[in-house]
Design a protein around this motif. Structure first.
Motif, PDB file in Angstrom:
ATOM      1  N   SER A  34       0.863  -1.153   0.174  1.00 53.72           N
ATOM      2  CA  SER A  34      -0.007  -0.009   0.076  1.00 53.72           C
ATOM      3  C   SER A  34       0.847   1.060   0.033  1.00 53.72           C
ATOM      4  O   SER A  34       0.601   2.191  -0.525  1.00 53.72           O
ATOM      5  CB  SER A  34      -0.908   0.122   1.059  1.00 53.72           C
ATOM      6  N   ALA A  36       3.467   1.819  -1.829  1.00 47.91           N
ATOM      7  CA  ALA A  36       3.709   2.042  -3.154  1.00 47.91           C
ATOM      8  C   ALA A  36       2.552   3.149  -3.758  1.00 47.91           C
ATOM      9  O   ALA A  36       2.669   3.861  -4.519  1.00 47.91           O
ATOM     10  CB  ALA A  36       3.737   0.693  -3.910  1.00 47.91           C
ATOM     11  N   TYR A  38       0.610   5.180  -2.024  1.00 49.06           N
ATOM     12  CA  TYR A  38       0.768   6.459  -1.494  1.00 49.06           C
ATOM     13  C   TYR A  38       1.965   7.221  -2.271  1.00 49.06           C
ATOM     14  O   TYR A  38       1.946   8.197  -2.566  1.00 49.06           O
ATOM     15  CB  TYR A  38       0.930   6.454  -0.069  1.00 49.06           C
ATOM     16  N   ARG A  39       3.135   6.253  -2.373  1.00 44.54           N
ATOM     17  CA  ARG A  39       4.349   6.810  -2.972  1.00 44.54           C
ATOM     18  C   ARG A  39       3.888   7.478  -4.596  1.00 44.54           C
ATOM     19  O   ARG A  39       4.351   8.461  -4.926  1.00 44.54           O
ATOM     20  CB  ARG A  39       5.280   5.884  -3.310  1.00 44.54           C
ATOM     21  N   ARG A  92      11.201   4.150  -4.823  1.00 47.42           N
ATOM     22  CA  ARG A  92      11.957   3.878  -3.455  1.00 47.42           C
ATOM     23  C   ARG A  92      12.803   5.200  -3.059  1.00 47.42           C
ATOM     24  O   ARG A  92      13.314   4.584  -2.006  1.00 47.42           O
ATOM     25  CB  ARG A  92      12.574   2.773  -4.030  1.00 47.42           C
ATOM     26  N   GLY A  97       9.557   8.935  -0.262  1.00 47.06           N
ATOM     27  CA  GLY A  97       8.656   8.303   0.904  1.00 47.06           C
ATOM     28  C   GLY A  97       8.253   9.435   1.599  1.00 47.06           C
ATOM     29  O   GLY A  97       7.156   9.356   2.554  1.00 47.06           O
ATOM     30  N   ALA A 100       5.162  10.996   0.282  1.00 48.73           N
ATOM     31  CA  ALA A 100       4.082  10.161   0.671  1.00 48.73           C
ATOM     32  C   ALA A 100       3.432  10.237   1.957  1.00 48.73           C
ATOM     33  O   ALA A 100       2.175  10.516   2.432  1.00 48.73           O
ATOM     34  CB  ALA A 100       4.550   8.684   0.129  1.00 48.73           C
ATOM     35  N   SER A 101       4.562  10.491   2.854  1.00 43.64           N
ATOM     36  CA  SER A 101       4.174  10.505   4.270  1.00 43.64           C
ATOM     37  C   SER A 101       3.301  11.601   4.576  1.00 43.64           C
ATOM     38  O   SER A 101       2.240  11.735   5.161  1.00 43.64           O
ATOM     39  CB  SER A 101       5.230  10.307   5.253  1.00 43.64           C
ATOM     40  N   ALA A 104      -0.298  11.537   2.665  1.00 45.13           N
ATOM     41  CA  ALA A 104      -0.802  10.443   3.296  1.00 45.13           C
ATOM     42  C   ALA A 104      -1.532  10.873   4.648  1.00 45.13           C
ATOM     43  O   ALA A 104      -2.529  10.062   4.987  1.00 45.13           O
ATOM     44  CB  ALA A 104      -0.207   9.398   3.450  1.00 45.13           C
ATOM     45  N   ARG A 131       0.415   0.850   6.937  1.00 44.34           N
ATOM     46  CA  ARG A 131       0.172   1.222   8.090  1.00 44.34           C
ATOM     47  C   ARG A 131      -0.980   1.113   8.932  1.00 44.34           C
ATOM     48  O   ARG A 131      -1.068   1.069  10.071  1.00 44.34           O
ATOM     49  CB  ARG A 131       0.547   3.134   8.210  1.00 44.34           C
ATOM     50  N   ARG A 181       9.367  10.438  10.103  1.00 47.33           N
ATOM     51  CA  ARG A 181       8.644   9.746   9.191  1.00 47.33           C
ATOM     52  C   ARG A 181       7.550   9.157  10.231  1.00 47.33           C
ATOM     53  O   ARG A 181       6.352   9.147  10.007  1.00 47.33           O
ATOM     54  CB  ARG A 181       9.135   8.923   8.060  1.00 47.33           C
ATOM     55  N   ASP A 185       3.516   9.765  10.735  1.00 52.37           N
ATOM     56  CA  ASP A 185       2.575   8.679  10.424  1.00 52.37           C
ATOM     57  C   ASP A 185       1.948   8.113  11.668  1.00 52.37           C
ATOM     58  O   ASP A 185       0.817   7.870  11.561  1.00 52.37           O
ATOM     59  CB  ASP A 185       3.389   7.314   9.809  1.00 52.37           C
ATOM     60  N   ARG A 188      -0.907  11.427  13.130  1.00 55.00           N
ATOM     61  CA  ARG A 188      -1.834  11.965  12.242  1.00 55.00           C
ATOM     62  C   ARG A 188      -3.215  11.911  12.786  1.00 55.00           C
ATOM     63  O   ARG A 188      -3.381  10.499  13.359  1.00 55.00           O
ATOM     64  CB  ARG A 188      -1.634  11.805  10.986  1.00 55.00           C
TER      65      ARG A 188
HETATM   66  O1   DC Z   1       5.812   1.743   3.316  1.00 57.23           O
HETATM   67  P1   DC Z   1       6.237   2.736   2.766  1.00 57.23           P
HETATM   68  O2   DC Z   1       7.412   3.459   3.338  1.00 57.23           O
HETATM   69  O3   DC Z   1       6.286   2.666   1.126  1.00 57.23           O
HETATM   70  O4   DC Z   1       4.968   4.236   2.955  1.00 57.23           O
HETATM   71  C1   DC Z   1       5.404   5.626   2.494  1.00 57.23           C
HETATM   72  C2   DC Z   1       4.308   6.434   3.197  1.00 57.23           C
HETATM   73  O5   DC Z   1       3.163   6.232   2.797  1.00 57.23           O
HETATM   74  C3   DC Z   1       4.465   6.130   4.703  1.00 57.23           C
HETATM   75  O6   DC Z   1       5.426   6.792   5.430  1.00 57.23           O
HETATM   76  C4   DC Z   1       3.176   6.718   4.946  1.00 57.23           C
HETATM   77  C5   DC Z   1       2.400   6.655   3.783  1.00 57.23           C
HETATM   78  N1   DC Z   1       1.247   5.147   4.101  1.00 57.23           N
HETATM   79  C6   DC Z   1       0.290   5.353   4.755  1.00 57.23           C
HETATM   80  O7   DC Z   1      -0.026   6.320   5.371  1.00 57.23           O
HETATM   81  N2   DC Z   1      -0.646   4.226   5.054  1.00 57.23           N
HETATM   82  C7   DC Z   1      -0.293   2.964   4.157  1.00 57.23           C
HETATM   83  N3   DC Z   1      -1.092   1.976   4.451  1.00 57.23           N
HETATM   84  C8   DC Z   1       0.894   2.843   3.663  1.00 57.23           C
HETATM   85  C9   DC Z   1       1.871   3.866   3.502  1.00 57.23           C
END
Ligand code: DC
Length: 222
Positions: A34, A36, A38-39, A92, A97, A100-101, A104, A131, A181, A185, A188
């Motif tokens: 998942s 990926a 969000y990224r 990656r 990342g 994405a964080s 997200a 997450r 990060r 995460d 939030r």
């Molecule tokens: O698992 P990752 O490092 O590829 O995830 C990147 C970011 O995406 C992570 O810091 C927070 C977000 N994320 C999220 O909020 N919920 C998820 N289920 C997966 C990732």
């Protein structure tokens, strides 16, 4: 009856992705990374140069995200295509990342990406890592795991991974990134990182990858 789902949640750098991939192979189940999604979403927003406070625009991008995953038969690699372009490498990076964080944490984004993730739960089964897999996306999953490890250990693993790929890294910097990060995460408002009530919590700080896989495998086979 719906397909069995194993959720694997945990902070960044804990090894969820590797464990998820091995268990999915063992069980012959589908795999959902998942993070990926969000990224890729973050990359899509970045390339369109839109204002991230514009929730309508974010929602539209999330709903129309053209994203495909291609699994390679002969290797463990999964290629990710966004708008028809292979973005696997860009996906990656630490910068992606971090983006994405940040993105997200926005509620409309999470809601718009929810069904896309749930659609992965098809026969014969699914391993989903992220997450909020066990707390929100697959709340009724049959098997739930939460992996954790000290931030120092996770930063060390990340450094070794970078070095194995021929890159360099500064441990203090990686540690700071990991901690920033995690804090974002887990604190939030929408779907924060936390173990599901009925998850098996595994502290992997002093465990080898094989030991972690054995514990998760036992849960699924039990
Ligand atoms: O698992 P990752 O490092 O590829 O995830 C990147 C970011 O995406 C992570 O810091 C927070 C977000 N994320 C999220 O909020 N919920 C998820 N289920 C997966 C990732």
């Amino acid at each position: 009856m719906s397909a069995p789902v194993l959720t694997i949640d945990g902070p960044s750098g804990v090894g969820k992705g590797t464990v998820a991939r091995v268990i999915a192979q063992q069980q012959n189940w589908h795999l959902l990374d998942s993070g990926a999604i969000y990224r890729a979403f973050a990359l899509a927003v970045d390339s369109r140069a839109i204002d991230i406070t514009d929730e309508d625009a974010l929602e539209k991008i999330a709903q129309n995200l053209e994203l495909t995953f291609k699994t390679h038969e002969d290797s463990e690699l999964v290629s990710v295509y966004l708008d028809g372009q292979d973005v696997s490498k860009k996906l990656r990076t630490e910068q992606t990342g971090e983006m994405a964080s940040k993105i997200a944490s926005i509620g409309v984004v999470r809601a718009a990406l929810l069904k896309r993730q749930q659609d992965f739960a098809v026969s014969p089964g699914l391993v989903a890592d992220g997450r909020d897999m066990g707390t929100v996306v697959f709340k009724d999953a049959k098997f739930k795991v939460y992996l954790t490890a000290s931030s120092e250990e996770r930063a060390n693993r990340r450094l070794k991974q970078l070095q194995a790929q021929g890159h360099e890294g500064i441990i203090s910097q990686i540690l700071a990134e990991v901690e920033t990060r995690d804090k974002r995460d887990s604190s939030r408002e929408h779907s924060p990182l936390k173990p599901a009530e009925n998850a098996l919590i595994i502290d992997t700080t002093n465990l080898s990858l094989d030991e972690v896989i054995a514990q998760v495998s036992e849960l699924v086979k039990a």
